[in-house]
Motif scaffolding. Structure first.
Motif, mmCIF file in Angstrom:
data_model
loop_
_atom_site.group_PDB
_atom_site.id
_atom_site.type_symbol
_atom_site.label_atom_id
_atom_site.label_comp_id
_atom_site.label_asym_id
_atom_site.label_seq_id
_atom_site.Cartn_x
_atom_site.Cartn_y
_atom_site.Cartn_z
ATOM 1 N N LEU A 1 0.970 -1.264 -0.038
ATOM 2 C CA LEU A 1 0.037 -0.182 -0.044
ATOM 3 C C LEU A 1 0.804 1.258 0.175
ATOM 4 N N THR A 2 0.295 2.491 -0.256
ATOM 5 C CA THR A 2 0.761 3.825 0.277
ATOM 6 C C THR A 2 0.448 4.015 1.208
ATOM 7 N N ARG A 3 1.283 4.598 2.244
ATOM 8 C CA ARG A 3 1.012 5.405 3.717
ATOM 9 C C ARG A 3 1.318 6.773 3.227
ATOM 10 N N MET B 1 -3.641 7.744 10.588
ATOM 11 C CA MET B 1 -2.981 7.227 9.355
ATOM 12 C C MET B 1 -4.020 7.356 8.127
ATOM 13 N N LEU B 2 -3.550 7.505 7.022
ATOM 14 C CA LEU B 2 -4.388 7.422 5.705
ATOM 15 C C LEU B 2 -3.367 6.520 4.893
ATOM 16 N N ILE C 1 -13.735 1.666 -0.894
ATOM 17 C CA ILE C 1 -13.495 0.836 -1.849
ATOM 18 C C ILE C 1 -14.040 1.448 -3.106
ATOM 19 N N ALA C 2 -12.980 1.838 -4.095
ATOM 20 C CA ALA C 2 -13.462 2.524 -5.274
ATOM 21 C C ALA C 2 -13.778 1.268 -6.144
ATOM 22 N N GLN C 3 -12.922 0.247 -6.200
ATOM 23 C CA GLN C 3 -12.983 -1.002 -7.011
ATOM 24 C C GLN C 3 -12.481 -2.002 -6.302
ATOM 25 N N GLY C 4 -13.215 -3.291 -6.576
ATOM 26 C CA GLY C 4 -12.783 -4.459 -5.536
ATOM 27 C C GLY C 4 -13.799 -4.701 -4.551
ATOM 28 N N VAL D 1 -9.158 3.327 0.035
ATOM 29 C CA VAL D 1 -8.420 4.125 0.905
ATOM 30 C C VAL D 1 -8.899 3.783 2.381
ATOM 31 N N GLN D 2 -8.226 3.832 3.136
ATOM 32 C CA GLN D 2 -8.372 3.922 4.569
ATOM 33 C C GLN D 2 -7.995 4.989 5.449
#
Length: 117
Positions: A22-24, A39-40, A69-72, A115-116
């Motif tokens: 992932l990207t933090r 966090m993001l 969730i945009a996709q998945g 994203v979260q």
């Protein structure tokens, strides 16, 4: 009133959970500047090996997370027996008190994008 950008944050590549790439964007280094956000994380992959191992059971205490969730898809399970799946275009807001464990399962899909916070 014109506003000025105070700080630009670039995300860094990270691995979390059982091996999810992932990207933090926000994390330990930026908590002070973006309080109350802890966090993001963002994730975007068409390769299931980047995310299929998911996030096994882990605790949270006194925080809230928002997952989009945009996709998945993402399936949430907790130690109280709750199970729910969010799919493309859906959001989940989780409030964690204390004494609960949960996991997030990322099933294989053509693209996992979300994203979260």
């Amino acid at each position: 009133m014109q506003r000025q950008i105070e700080k630009l944050i670039l995300g860094t590549q990270a691995i979390d959970g059982a091996g999810v790439k992932l990207t933090r964007v926000l994390g330990a280094q930026s908590m002070q500047d973006f309080d109350p956000f802890l966090m993001l994380d963002s994730f975007d992959s068409t390769n299931p090996t980047d995310y299929i191992k998911s996030f096994p059971m882990h605790p949270h205490r006194g925080i809230e997370t928002i997952s989009y969730i945009a996709q998945g898809a993402m399936t949430h399970k907790d130690s109280l027996g709750n199970v729910d799946t969010i799919r493309s275009g859906e959001v989940q807001w989780m409030s964690a008190g204390s004494g609960i464990l949960h996991e997030e399962i990322l099933p294989e899909s053509p693209r996992m994008l979300g994203v979260q916070l």
